[in-house]
Design a protein around this motif. Structure first.
Motif, PDB file in Angstrom:
ATOM      1  N   TRP A  45      66.006  53.791  44.394  1.00  0.00           N
ATOM      2  CA  TRP A  45      65.065  53.062  45.159  1.00  0.00           C
ATOM      3  C   TRP A  45      64.298  52.139  44.338  1.00  0.00           C
ATOM      4  O   TRP A  45      63.450  51.136  44.752  1.00  0.00           O
ATOM      5  CB  TRP A  45      64.089  54.067  45.813  1.00  0.00           C
ATOM      6  CG  TRP A  45      63.203  54.746  44.657  1.00  0.00           C
ATOM      7  CD1 TRP A  45      63.355  55.829  44.064  1.00  0.00           C
ATOM      8  CD2 TRP A  45      61.800  54.621  44.659  1.00  0.00           C
ATOM      9  NE1 TRP A  45      62.114  56.242  43.335  1.00  0.00           N
ATOM     10  CE2 TRP A  45      61.228  55.491  43.827  1.00  0.00           C
ATOM     11  CE3 TRP A  45      60.876  53.336  44.868  1.00  0.00           C
ATOM     12  CZ2 TRP A  45      60.041  55.354  43.222  1.00  0.00           C
ATOM     13  CZ3 TRP A  45      59.559  53.341  44.534  1.00  0.00           C
ATOM     14  CH2 TRP A  45      59.091  54.256  43.612  1.00  0.00           C
ATOM     15  N   TRP A 108      57.011  55.434  40.279  1.00  0.00           N
ATOM     16  CA  TRP A 108      56.223  54.389  40.833  1.00  0.00           C
ATOM     17  C   TRP A 108      57.070  52.845  40.428  1.00  0.00           C
ATOM     18  O   TRP A 108      57.654  52.797  39.395  1.00  0.00           O
ATOM     19  CB  TRP A 108      54.751  54.295  40.375  1.00  0.00           C
ATOM     20  CG  TRP A 108      54.028  55.181  40.895  1.00  0.00           C
ATOM     21  CD1 TRP A 108      53.868  56.734  40.510  1.00  0.00           C
ATOM     22  CD2 TRP A 108      52.931  55.153  41.945  1.00  0.00           C
ATOM     23  NE1 TRP A 108      53.168  57.414  41.235  1.00  0.00           N
ATOM     24  CE2 TRP A 108      52.409  56.590  42.145  1.00  0.00           C
ATOM     25  CE3 TRP A 108      52.513  54.096  42.620  1.00  0.00           C
ATOM     26  CZ2 TRP A 108      51.460  56.980  43.190  1.00  0.00           C
ATOM     27  CZ3 TRP A 108      51.528  54.386  43.541  1.00  0.00           C
ATOM     28  CH2 TRP A 108      51.021  55.577  43.891  1.00  0.00           C
ATOM     29  N   TYR A 111      55.916  46.684  44.175  1.00  0.00           N
ATOM     30  CA  TYR A 111      56.614  46.537  45.448  1.00  0.00           C
ATOM     31  C   TYR A 111      57.756  45.646  45.490  1.00  0.00           C
ATOM     32  O   TYR A 111      58.702  45.823  46.136  1.00  0.00           O
ATOM     33  CB  TYR A 111      55.610  46.342  46.419  1.00  0.00           C
ATOM     34  CG  TYR A 111      56.112  46.323  47.895  1.00  0.00           C
ATOM     35  CD1 TYR A 111      56.424  47.392  48.552  1.00  0.00           C
ATOM     36  CD2 TYR A 111      56.364  44.993  48.566  1.00  0.00           C
ATOM     37  CE1 TYR A 111      56.820  47.401  49.806  1.00  0.00           C
ATOM     38  CE2 TYR A 111      57.126  44.864  49.769  1.00  0.00           C
ATOM     39  CZ  TYR A 111      57.162  46.000  50.281  1.00  0.00           C
ATOM     40  OH  TYR A 111      58.112  46.046  51.619  1.00  0.00           O
ATOM     41  N   HIS A 120      63.916  54.241  52.276  1.00  0.00           N
ATOM     42  CA  HIS A 120      63.194  53.617  50.971  1.00  0.00           C
ATOM     43  C   HIS A 120      61.983  53.052  51.700  1.00  0.00           C
ATOM     44  O   HIS A 120      61.882  52.662  52.853  1.00  0.00           O
ATOM     45  CB  HIS A 120      64.022  52.944  50.113  1.00  0.00           C
ATOM     46  CG  HIS A 120      65.088  53.653  49.462  1.00  0.00           C
ATOM     47  ND1 HIS A 120      66.110  53.125  48.946  1.00  0.00           N
ATOM     48  CD2 HIS A 120      65.296  54.987  49.267  1.00  0.00           C
ATOM     49  CE1 HIS A 120      66.917  53.770  48.200  1.00  0.00           C
ATOM     50  NE2 HIS A 120      66.552  55.364  48.610  1.00  0.00           N
ATOM     51  N   PRO A 121      60.967  52.830  50.619  1.00  0.00           N
ATOM     52  CA  PRO A 121      59.839  52.413  51.264  1.00  0.00           C
ATOM     53  C   PRO A 121      59.746  50.968  51.571  1.00  0.00           C
ATOM     54  O   PRO A 121      58.654  50.253  52.127  1.00  0.00           O
ATOM     55  CB  PRO A 121      58.719  52.802  49.928  1.00  0.00           C
ATOM     56  CG  PRO A 121      59.465  53.286  49.039  1.00  0.00           C
ATOM     57  CD  PRO A 121      60.810  53.027  49.231  1.00  0.00           C
ATOM     58  N   MET A 266      58.130  61.800  53.198  1.00  0.00           N
ATOM     59  CA  MET A 266      58.010  60.509  53.106  1.00  0.00           C
ATOM     60  C   MET A 266      56.680  60.105  52.983  1.00  0.00           C
ATOM     61  O   MET A 266      56.412  58.719  53.815  1.00  0.00           O
ATOM     62  CB  MET A 266      58.801  59.796  54.015  1.00  0.00           C
ATOM     63  CG  MET A 266      60.519  59.901  54.113  1.00  0.00           C
ATOM     64  SD  MET A 266      61.486  58.619  55.262  1.00  0.00           S
ATOM     65  CE  MET A 266      63.072  59.698  55.023  1.00  0.00           C
ATOM     66  N   TYR A 268      55.022  58.129  51.128  1.00  0.00           N
ATOM     67  CA  TYR A 268      55.043  57.090  50.040  1.00  0.00           C
ATOM     68  C   TYR A 268      53.687  56.350  50.089  1.00  0.00           C
ATOM     69  O   TYR A 268      52.835  56.248  51.150  1.00  0.00           O
ATOM     70  CB  TYR A 268      56.070  55.830  50.562  1.00  0.00           C
ATOM     71  CG  TYR A 268      57.496  56.400  50.884  1.00  0.00           C
ATOM     72  CD1 TYR A 268      58.069  57.186  50.103  1.00  0.00           C
ATOM     73  CD2 TYR A 268      58.141  55.857  51.834  1.00  0.00           C
ATOM     74  CE1 TYR A 268      59.051  58.087  50.483  1.00  0.00           C
ATOM     75  CE2 TYR A 268      59.542  56.201  52.069  1.00  0.00           C
ATOM     76  CZ  TYR A 268      59.967  57.182  51.306  1.00  0.00           C
ATOM     77  OH  TYR A 268      61.297  57.610  51.648  1.00  0.00           O
ATOM     78  N   TYR A 270      51.449  53.069  49.058  1.00  0.00           N
ATOM     79  CA  TYR A 270      51.112  51.616  48.510  1.00  0.00           C
ATOM     80  C   TYR A 270      49.957  51.303  48.314  1.00  0.00           C
ATOM     81  O   TYR A 270      48.936  51.429  49.124  1.00  0.00           O
ATOM     82  CB  TYR A 270      51.498  50.991  50.252  1.00  0.00           C
ATOM     83  CG  TYR A 270      53.023  51.127  50.980  1.00  0.00           C
ATOM     84  CD1 TYR A 270      54.246  50.162  50.606  1.00  0.00           C
ATOM     85  CD2 TYR A 270      53.036  52.273  51.631  1.00  0.00           C
ATOM     86  CE1 TYR A 270      55.216  50.554  50.969  1.00  0.00           C
ATOM     87  CE2 TYR A 270      54.112  52.485  52.168  1.00  0.00           C
ATOM     88  CZ  TYR A 270      55.331  51.889  51.996  1.00  0.00           C
ATOM     89  OH  TYR A 270      56.533  52.081  52.483  1.00  0.00           O
ATOM     90  N   CYS A 331      53.945  50.575  44.556  1.00  0.00           N
ATOM     91  CA  CYS A 331      54.478  51.600  45.368  1.00  0.00           C
ATOM     92  C   CYS A 331      54.858  52.857  44.865  1.00  0.00           C
ATOM     93  O   CYS A 331      55.580  52.687  43.629  1.00  0.00           O
ATOM     94  CB  CYS A 331      55.544  51.038  46.438  1.00  0.00           C
ATOM     95  SG  CYS A 331      56.295  52.100  47.715  1.00  0.00           S
ATOM     96  N   MET A 333      56.575  56.982  45.213  1.00  0.00           N
ATOM     97  CA  MET A 333      57.200  58.027  46.017  1.00  0.00           C
ATOM     98  C   MET A 333      56.681  59.599  45.355  1.00  0.00           C
ATOM     99  O   MET A 333      57.376  60.181  44.787  1.00  0.00           O
ATOM    100  CB  MET A 333      58.710  57.971  46.002  1.00  0.00           C
ATOM    101  CG  MET A 333      58.995  56.863  46.846  1.00  0.00           C
ATOM    102  SD  MET A 333      60.937  56.422  46.679  1.00  0.00           S
ATOM    103  CE  MET A 333      61.301  57.957  47.664  1.00  0.00           C
TER     104      MET A 333
END
Length: 527
Positions: A45, A108, A111, A120-121, A266, A268, A270, A331, A333
């Motif tokens: 990711w 991390w 982004y 994925h994010p 999930m 996630y 941001y 970003c 996870m």
């Protein structure tokens, strides 16, 4: 002749410095994450590294490569005396040395390097908001993310060092949008599409309906931009089709299970920046200015059209969502095993962030030039301090401050007195030429007395410690004296063991043993 790189790429080498997770109580480490792993498309990711497409891959295979930017080189050749100009397109990895692949142990990332495939994010509208659900089309766009405005205009030069704090202290929590991460609107709550606001009543810090419409919740903590001192806006996601992994309750409470494609529900995270940046969508340019912490109002407004329209998306709704994600700096996870997992069958008290056992701070440090305008235009104070340059403060309280006038501290400092080098093997770095012999007696108190003895007790040399009034060229007090390995009569000593006695009036005494092996006199040096 090299052209200009695509915005959002051309990462400067060495921008990543360090990262870690620091706990207020290290014995209660609780925060982890789903680490990037290039060995699988599900866990790859973070698209950091130098794996570029060769051109022979399918669109799907191509999309699994690391992200890169493109430079168009102008090649001029002379053919029969006539200049012939050709434009050659070349690909370059954004993060060639894969520095960010290990950011916070691979959990991390900036982004700009986040994948938008396979749960994925990353935000890409093609698959989720086109009626034909052209997955192959989204794979094709993912080749270098150059067709996704939120990536193209997410310039990594805007990255800042941040502290992201997770805490059970509700007074420090962040009001924020909660984003739907489920990709199938036939299964998600309220039929919400991925990346729109969750189709669930907004909740208070206890996870209960607070009457503030839909899609708003509380992140258990806060984020600070260390360059500007600003508090930053945060968003987090959850997949409402994964109620068994706490994905349907509007609370940040990931589980440690579901690592395959579910990623613990999930959840996630941001973290948005505040720097002003240019943005283009469908050939129309604009300036995006993400504000400092405003309780998630700006981000909510950007996602509202996407959420309201839902089916048959408009270009305006997509544009506003793209502007939002182009402003995301970091970003993550993250995951943990402190929360019970389940939907209606599990009480909120068993999966609430109030269960966080100790504050955890995700620290990410990047290199930034010392300059002004790190935040959006118009956000600076009316009377700026330090001319709007970053300003830092530090403290020398506690163990860092110099202790003076304390007898016990002075006595313990005698233990640091030593001779360098020890042992001495006919050479030291302090010597300026081949006929010089030199060692230093270091960490001395001022105005002390030094007596050097042979092992039979004969006095070889007496020296005086540094004067309390003398300072070095850097302005610091002198704490050492030189010994040229000669006796009181200026004759070179013989090799062997010597005892060096230091006496500091009113403090104490110290005895240091020293061994030296001296080299023969080199008469050739006199020629």
């Amino acid at each position: 002749m090299r052209g200009t790189s695509v915005l959002g790429g051309d990462l400067n080498y060495g921008s990543y410095l360090t990262s870690d997770i620091v706990y207020a109580d290290p014995s209660k480490a609780w925060l982890s994450g789903f680490a990037d792993d290039d060995g699988s498309s599900y866990t790859n990711w973070i698209r950091s590294g130098s794996s570029l497409p060769s051109g022979a891959e399918t669109a799907r295979e191509d999309s699994l490569c690391d992200y890169y930017y493109n430079i168009k080189d102008t090649i001029i050749t002379i053919v029969n005396g006539v200049p012939d100009t050709n434009i050659v397109s070349s690909d370059y990895p954004i993060d060639q040395r894969a520095e960010y692949e290990g950011c916070v142990y691979g959990t991390w990332a900036p982004y700009r390097l986040v994948s938008f495939l396979d749960n994925h994010p990353g935000f890409v509208p093609t698959y989720y908001f086109n009626d034909d659900n052209d997955q192959a089309g989204s794979w094709q766009e993912a080749r270098n993310s150059s067709s996704v405005p939120s990536y193209v205009w997410n310039d990594m030069s805007g990255l800042s060092s941040v502290d992201i704090v997770f805490t059970a202290d509700t007074t420090k929590w962040t009001r924020c949008p909660v984003i739907e991460m489920g990709s199938d609107p036939t299964l998600t709550e309220g039929g919400a599409r991925k990346f729109s606001l969750r189709k669930h009543a907004s909740v208070d810090k206890n996870g209960l309906d607070d009457g503030d419409g839909e899609g708003m919740g509380w992140f258990p903590g806060y984020a600070i931009n260390l360059e500007t001192g600003e508090r930053l806006n945060i968003m987090f996601g959850e997949n409402s089709t994964l109620g068994q992994y706490n994905g349907r309750d509007m609370i940040w409470n990931p589980t440690a299970s579901g690592a395959g494609t579910s990623f613990g529900g999930m959840h996630y995270v941001y973290v948005l920046g505040t720097n002003s940046h240019q943005f283009r969508f469908n050939a129309n340019y604009s300036t995006v200015e993400c504000p400092r912490y405003d309780e998630g109002a700006w981000a909510r407004g950007k996602l509202q059209p996407l959420t309201t329209a839902n089916q048959g998306m408009t270009g305006s709704a997509i544009r506003q969502a793209e502007e939002l994600f182009s402003s995301v700096m970091w970003c993550g996870m993250p995951t943990t095993n402190i929360f019970a997992s389940g939907n209606a069958n599990v009480a909120i008290s068993e999966k609430s962030p109030l269960l966080i056992p100790t504050d955890a701070t995700v620290q990410i440090r990047v290199r930034r030039p010392y300059m002004t305008n790190w935040n959006a235009a118009g956000l600076g104070p009316n009377a700026p301090v330090n001319d709007n340059y970053p300003m830092y403060q530090f403290s020398i309280a506690g163990d860092l401050a110099t202790i003076v006038g304390d007898r016990a501290t002075a006595e313990s400092a005698l233990d640091y007195i030593t001779v360098v080098p020890n042992p001495y093997y006919a050479y030291s770095l302090y010597e300026g030429d081949q006929i010089q012999n030199l060692v230093k007696i270091t960490n001395l108190p001022p105005e002390c007395y030094i007596t050097i003895y042979s092992v039979d007790g004969t006095v070889v040399r007496k020296l005086r410690g540094p004067s309390s009034t003398l300072v070095s060229g850097h302005g610091s007090a002198l704490t050492s004296v030189d010994w040229d390995l000669k006796n009181e009569r200026g004759l070179q000593i013989s090799g062997g063991v010597y005892l060096i006695h230091i006496k500091a009036d009113g403090v104490g005494e110290k005895l240091v043993k020293w061994f030296g092996a001296l080299r023969p006199v080199d008469l050739n040096s006199f020629q």
